[in-house]
Design a protein around this motif. Structure first.
Motif, short mmCIF file in Angstrom:
data_model
loop_
_atom_site.label_atom_id
_atom_site.label_comp_id
_atom_site.label_asym_id
_atom_site.label_seq_id
_atom_site.Cartn_x
_atom_site.Cartn_y
_atom_site.Cartn_z
N UNK A 28 0.66 -1.86 -0.27
CA UNK A 28 -0.35 -0.05 -0.20
C UNK A 28 0.55 0.90 0.35
N UNK A 29 0.72 1.93 -0.94
CA UNK A 29 0.88 3.57 -0.96
C UNK A 29 0.95 4.11 0.92
N UNK A 30 2.24 4.39 1.14
CA UNK A 30 1.97 5.49 2.43
C UNK A 30 2.32 6.95 2.19
N UNK A 31 1.38 7.49 3.27
CA UNK A 31 0.81 8.77 3.48
C UNK A 31 2.21 9.58 3.00
N UNK A 32 2.05 11.11 2.54
CA UNK A 32 3.19 11.74 2.78
C UNK A 32 3.18 12.52 3.62
N UNK A 33 4.87 12.18 4.77
CA UNK A 33 5.02 12.63 6.08
C UNK A 33 4.67 14.17 6.35
N UNK A 34 4.49 14.24 7.18
CA UNK A 34 3.71 16.17 6.95
C UNK A 34 5.43 16.70 7.55
N UNK A 35 5.57 17.75 7.47
CA UNK A 35 6.45 18.27 7.69
C UNK A 35 6.05 18.70 8.52
N UNK A 36 8.14 19.12 9.91
CA UNK A 36 7.54 19.40 11.53
C UNK A 36 6.67 21.13 11.46
N UNK A 37 7.55 21.70 10.30
CA UNK A 37 6.96 23.16 10.40
C UNK A 37 5.45 23.22 10.22
N UNK A 38 4.64 22.07 9.27
CA UNK A 38 3.04 22.37 8.81
C UNK A 38 2.65 21.64 10.32
N UNK A 39 3.04 20.84 10.54
CA UNK A 39 2.97 19.85 11.94
C UNK A 39 2.38 21.20 13.70
N UNK A 40 3.52 21.90 13.35
CA UNK A 40 4.42 23.31 14.16
C UNK A 40 2.52 24.62 14.36
N UNK A 41 2.85 24.44 13.15
CA UNK A 41 1.78 26.31 12.22
C UNK A 41 0.60 25.19 13.27
N UNK A 42 -0.20 24.15 12.68
CA UNK A 42 -1.56 23.56 12.44
C UNK A 42 -1.23 23.58 14.30
N UNK A 43 -0.69 22.82 15.00
CA UNK A 43 -1.03 23.72 16.24
C UNK A 43 -0.97 24.04 16.71
#
Length: 220
Positions: A28-43
């Motif tokens: 199965x295709x793996x989901x694209x990992x979320x960038x550290x900056x994107x996750x931090x900004x979302x939080x």
């Protein structure tokens, strides 16, 4: 006629079976990992409006550097250096580590850390000699150069703006805010807009990883 239909059905079953077998064998295709900056900004964006970080976590200080540490929190990664220097606040420590890693930047982009100087009179001497005193996370950079950032300041977690091209302008000709106030006026000094106090930016990536022992110390 019946023989042709029978052969067609047989071939169809063979093709379907081969396709199903190939599907089972294909990983199965793996989901694209979320960038550290994107996750931090979302939080960070999700915390805007909170009066205190204590409602999110008690593992960090309820201040500006605590917000950035919490937003970027990940096992094996820390914004703080392994050891802080005597008299060094969290903002200065993070900036020093960014410099050591070669992560400092002159232009902002979403998810970057943004550093400010002289936002408060930390040593209470009435002078502008406190150096780095505040930090936030860049949310977006507008087409006119106005940068929106998220930070923990008086009153809680909020959004503010600055514009490096016009750091001393409160608003533009159309009345749109370019810079929010970041340092209040006092008996000795005038008030300062955010754009006047920007000291630089830093990107956070895998370079900020630390050894397990160091990571456990940084979270204490």
């Amino acid at each position: 006629m019946y023989r042709g239909a029978w052969l067609g059905a047989l071939v169809g079953l063979w093709v379907w079976g081969g396709t199903a077998e190939a599907a089972r064998r294909t990983p199965p295709k793996r989901a694209t990992p979320v960038a550290l900056s994107d996750r931090a900004l979302w939080r960070a964006k999700g915390w805007v409006g909170l009066g205190s970080l204590r409602t999110v976590s008690t593992a960090v200080n309820d201040d500006c550097s605590g917000l950035t540490q919490l937003a970027y929190r990940k096992p094996g990664l820390s914004l703080l250096p392994e050891l802080t220097l005597p008299g060094e606040n969290g903002v200065k420590a993070i900036y020093r580590k960014a410099g050591t890693l070669g992560a400092l930047r002159e232009e902002p982009r979403a998810g970057d850390l943004v550093f400010f100087r002289e936002t408060i009179d930390r040593n209470k001497d009435g002078q502008l000699n406190d150096g780095l005193t505040h930090i936030g996370i860049v949310e977006r950079v507008g087409t006119d150069g106005t940068v929106t950032f998220v930070h923990r300041a008086g009153g809680g977690v909020k959004r503010s703006r600055f514009n490096l091209a016009r750091p001393e302008a409160r608003k533009d000709d159309k009345g749109r805010v370019l810079n929010d106030w970041l340092r209040r006026r006092d008996k000795r000094n005038r008030g300062y807009l955010a754009g006047e106090l920007v000291a630089g930016f830093a990107s956070v990536d895998e370079r900020w990883k630390v050894e397990p022992v160091a990571a456990s110390r940084a979270l204490r």
